[in-house]
Design a protein around this motif. Structure first.
Motif, PDB file in Angstrom:
ATOM      1  N   ALA A 129       0.833  -1.206   0.000  1.00 48.03           N
ATOM      2  CA  ALA A 129       0.000   0.000   0.000  1.00 48.03           C
ATOM      3  C   ALA A 129       0.866   1.255   0.000  1.00 48.03           C
ATOM      4  O   ALA A 129       0.591   2.225  -0.693  1.00 48.03           O
ATOM      5  CB  ALA A 129      -0.926  -0.010   1.207  1.00 48.03           C
ATOM      6  N   GLU A 130       1.930   1.207   0.763  1.00 48.75           N
ATOM      7  CA  GLU A 130       2.777   2.405   0.865  1.00 48.75           C
ATOM      8  C   GLU A 130       3.442   2.706  -0.481  1.00 48.75           C
ATOM      9  O   GLU A 130       3.431   3.844  -0.961  1.00 48.75           O
ATOM     10  CB  GLU A 130       3.832   2.211   1.945  1.00 48.75           C
ATOM     11  N   SER A 131       3.967   1.669  -1.106  1.00 50.43           N
ATOM     12  CA  SER A 131       4.686   1.958  -2.343  1.00 50.43           C
ATOM     13  C   SER A 131       3.735   2.369  -3.466  1.00 50.43           C
ATOM     14  O   SER A 131       4.066   3.209  -4.301  1.00 50.43           O
ATOM     15  CB  SER A 131       5.575   0.788  -2.757  1.00 50.43           C
ATOM     16  N   LEU A 132       2.526   1.812  -3.468  1.00 50.08           N
ATOM     17  CA  LEU A 132       1.557   2.244  -4.491  1.00 50.08           C
ATOM     18  C   LEU A 132       0.984   3.621  -4.146  1.00 50.08           C
ATOM     19  O   LEU A 132       0.699   4.435  -5.019  1.00 50.08           O
ATOM     20  CB  LEU A 132       0.433   1.225  -4.637  1.00 50.08           C
ATOM     21  N   GLY A 133       0.844   3.860  -2.834  1.00 46.88           N
ATOM     22  CA  GLY A 133       0.379   5.181  -2.383  1.00 46.88           C
ATOM     23  C   GLY A 133       1.336   6.262  -2.843  1.00 46.88           C
ATOM     24  O   GLY A 133       0.925   7.325  -3.316  1.00 46.88           O
ATOM     25  N   ASN A 134       2.645   5.972  -2.748  1.00 49.52           N
ATOM     26  CA  ASN A 134       3.636   6.950  -3.190  1.00 49.52           C
ATOM     27  C   ASN A 134       3.553   7.200  -4.697  1.00 49.52           C
ATOM     28  O   ASN A 134       3.968   8.252  -5.184  1.00 49.52           O
ATOM     29  CB  ASN A 134       5.042   6.471  -2.853  1.00 49.52           C
ATOM     30  N   ALA A 135       3.020   6.206  -5.411  1.00 48.39           N
ATOM     31  CA  ALA A 135       2.895   6.382  -6.861  1.00 48.39           C
ATOM     32  C   ALA A 135       1.585   7.086  -7.220  1.00 48.39           C
ATOM     33  O   ALA A 135       1.270   7.245  -8.392  1.00 48.39           O
ATOM     34  CB  ALA A 135       2.974   5.033  -7.557  1.00 48.39           C
ATOM     35  N   GLY A 136       0.813   7.484  -6.211  1.00 47.37           N
ATOM     36  CA  GLY A 136      -0.374   8.288  -6.494  1.00 47.37           C
ATOM     37  C   GLY A 136      -1.695   7.541  -6.429  1.00 47.37           C
ATOM     38  O   GLY A 136      -2.751   8.109  -6.675  1.00 47.37           O
ATOM     39  N   TYR A 137      -1.682   6.255  -6.087  1.00 53.22           N
ATOM     40  CA  TYR A 137      -2.928   5.508  -6.002  1.00 53.22           C
ATOM     41  C   TYR A 137      -3.544   5.678  -4.619  1.00 53.22           C
ATOM     42  O   TYR A 137      -2.839   5.931  -3.632  1.00 53.22           O
ATOM     43  CB  TYR A 137      -2.674   4.019  -6.253  1.00 53.22           C
ATOM     44  N   THR A 138      -4.862   5.507  -4.562  1.00 49.29           N
ATOM     45  CA  THR A 138      -5.544   5.510  -3.269  1.00 49.29           C
ATOM     46  C   THR A 138      -5.609   4.059  -2.807  1.00 49.29           C
ATOM     47  O   THR A 138      -6.211   3.225  -3.478  1.00 49.29           O
ATOM     48  CB  THR A 138      -6.983   6.040  -3.430  1.00 49.29           C
ATOM     49  N   CYS A 139      -4.975   3.770  -1.671  1.00 47.58           N
ATOM     50  CA  CYS A 139      -4.882   2.367  -1.263  1.00 47.58           C
ATOM     51  C   CYS A 139      -5.559   2.098   0.061  1.00 47.58           C
ATOM     52  O   CYS A 139      -5.558   2.941   0.956  1.00 47.58           O
ATOM     53  CB  CYS A 139      -3.413   1.959  -1.138  1.00 47.58           C
TER      54      CYS A 139
END
Ligand SMILES: Nc1ncnc2c1ncn2[C@@H]1O[C@H](COP(=O)(O)OP(=O)(O)OP(=O)(O)O)[C@@H](O)[C@H]1O
Ligand SMILES: [Mg+2]
Length: 450
Positions: free
Chosen positions: A19-29
């Protein structure tokens, strides 16, 4: 990229790392460690992508895949799996998973994979949206009308669209024949195949057959190359033969043969080609009359006349005028970047009374021009094209009842017109007539106007 992602793993730290790494890419996780309320979460949060571990202690990734696809088919599922169970991942893909990720997860790879899945999902969604718009434009929804006559047309349309029967659409100019022809095509099983049109009146007699059936190279002077005809282009789709009343008799004979054996012969060829085309023909002429005059083949007329849709002129379905007007006002305000809020009651009245010889097309053009010239956001009498305004001045004084008409007849006529004027609204009608609603109701009953 904008997408909401749900990560499911019974090991909390794993889920949170993703979640953190996808969150950093701009996704809502969001994450969950339980398989129980997944479907609810997907529905509640409008989840676009689910990432789930395949093998977990308490629940099974395969079940999550199944439930997700059953309840929210648009949501994509990415499976995470260890090296030992790649085969299961492949099975998961056969069951609808978008793709799989191998453990240990590499962050760059994860982002790339999710990016691709989301991108593909967006393309599919915009395709669906496009298709919906096409269907709105050409589907039944784009045909406006609430009159009894139009309801009859809708009900016939529904019955015939799913067939491949030849249809003849007749009606005065501007009544919507082409619109209906397209609706028949776009609501039937051929909607993903071509809709090809050919106007017999717009093409010289000598060119018409080559347009319809095509020609071989050298078939006649000027035939420099092989050319496919409209019938071939329309194969598996529909061919709209517009102004079919203007088709020369020799071409009619060939058309009849084609309808009967489903084959065409290109001009200059000896071979026939099998084709499967639904023919939708239209005319504003009286084909029966043309048959009597010897200008239209009777056998072809009978072929066409099996299913005949007769579009009523606008003056015979006045109750549709307001509906059409309001829809065109919306359409053209938007097109012209204007904020037209309404049309004044006086202007409405004039447009309502006009007899619209050019039918819906004329009404449409009239509204467009009114909108283009309008200055203050409310369409009014001054915006009405002069010829329409002039032709209505006398009508505005109201119907003239000659001596010999009874009071009852007069009353019935007036109630009928008023009702039509306000689109069937009884409260409004009673107000305009200056009577109570219950009185109106009694009179409607008395005159059989209910
Ligand atoms: N019921 C309707 N609802 C909305 N728009 C309509 C309706 N009927 C016709 N129109 C619009 O009116 C215009 C004229 O319609 P169309 O071209 O289908 O008429 P037509 O009968 O083929 O006319 P013609 O005989 O002159 O070729 C088009 O812009 C069409 O979209
Ligand atoms: Mg037309």
């Amino acid at each position: 990229m904008d997408a909401s992602i749900l990560i499911i793993d019974d090991q909390k730290d794993q889920a949170e790392a993703i979640a953190e790494s996808l969150g950093n890419a701009g996704y809502t996780c969001s994450t969950t460690t339980s398989g129980n309320n997944v479907v609810d979460m997907i529905r509640r949060d409008g989840i676009d992508v689910v990432i789930t571990d395949l093998v977990m202690h308490e629940f099974d990734g395969m079940r999550i895949l199944k439930e997700t696809k059953e309840n929210s088919p648009e949501t994509e599922v990415i499976i995470i799996t260890g090296h030992g169970s790649v085969e299961n991942a492949v099975t998961a893909m056969q069951k609808g998973a978008a793709t799989y990720l191998l453990k240990p997860i590499n962050i760059n790879h994860l982002r790339a994979v999710v990016g691709k899945v989301v991108e593909k999902q967006n393309i599919v969604r915009s395709n669906i949206e496009l298709h919906k718009q096409l269907e709105e434009k050409f589907g039944f929804a784009g045909i406006i009308g609430n009159s009894q006559q139009m309801h009859r047309i809708f009900s016939i349309l529904k019955q015939i669209a799913s067939t491949t029967a030849t249809v003849l659409v007749v009606g005065e100019s501007g009544t919507g024949k082409e619109l209906i022809a397209r609706a028949i095509h776009y609501n039937g099983p051929r909607k993903n195949n071509p809709f090809v049109e050919l106007n017999s009146a717009a093409i010289s007699e000598s060119l018409l057959e080559s347009e319809l059936f095509g020609h071989e190279k050298g078939a006649f002077t000027g035939a420099l190359q092989l050319r496919k005809g409209k019938f071939e282009y329309a194969n598996n789709g529909s061919l709209f033969l517009d102004e079919v009343g203007d088709m020369p008799l020799t071409t009619q004979a060939k058309l009849l043969r084609l309808i009967e054996d489903g084959r065409i012969v290109r001009i200059g060829s000896n071979e026939s080609i099998k084709i499967d085309v639904r023919i939708i023909a239209a005319t504003n002429k009286d084909l029966g009359e043309l048959v009597k005059e010897g200008k239209f083949r009777e056998d072809l007329y009978f072929r066409f006349n099996v299913i005949c849709l007769r579009l009523p002129p606008l003056r015979e379905r006045q109750e549709d005028i307001f509906l059409l007007m309001d829809s065109f006002i919306k359409e053209f305000s938007k097109k012209n970047g204007k904020n037209i809020k309404d049309i004044s009651p006086e202007a409405r009245k004039i447009l309502f009374r006009y007899d619209w010889p050019g039918n819906v097309r004329e009404l449409r053009n009239c509204i467009e021009s009114m909108i283009v010239f309008n200055q203050n956001g409310v369409l009014d009498i001054d915006d009405i094209p002069e010829h329409i305004y002039k032709s209505n001045r006398t009508a505005l004084t109201g119907p003239v009842f000659p001596v010999g008409v009874t009071l009852d007849e007069m009353e019935k006529e007036l109630i009928k017109n008023t009702l039509a004027y306000v689109g069937g609204n009884r409260g409004e009608t009673a107000k305009i007539l200056g009577i109570g609603e219950r009185t109106l109701y009694r009179k409607l009953e008395k005159y059989g106007l209910k």
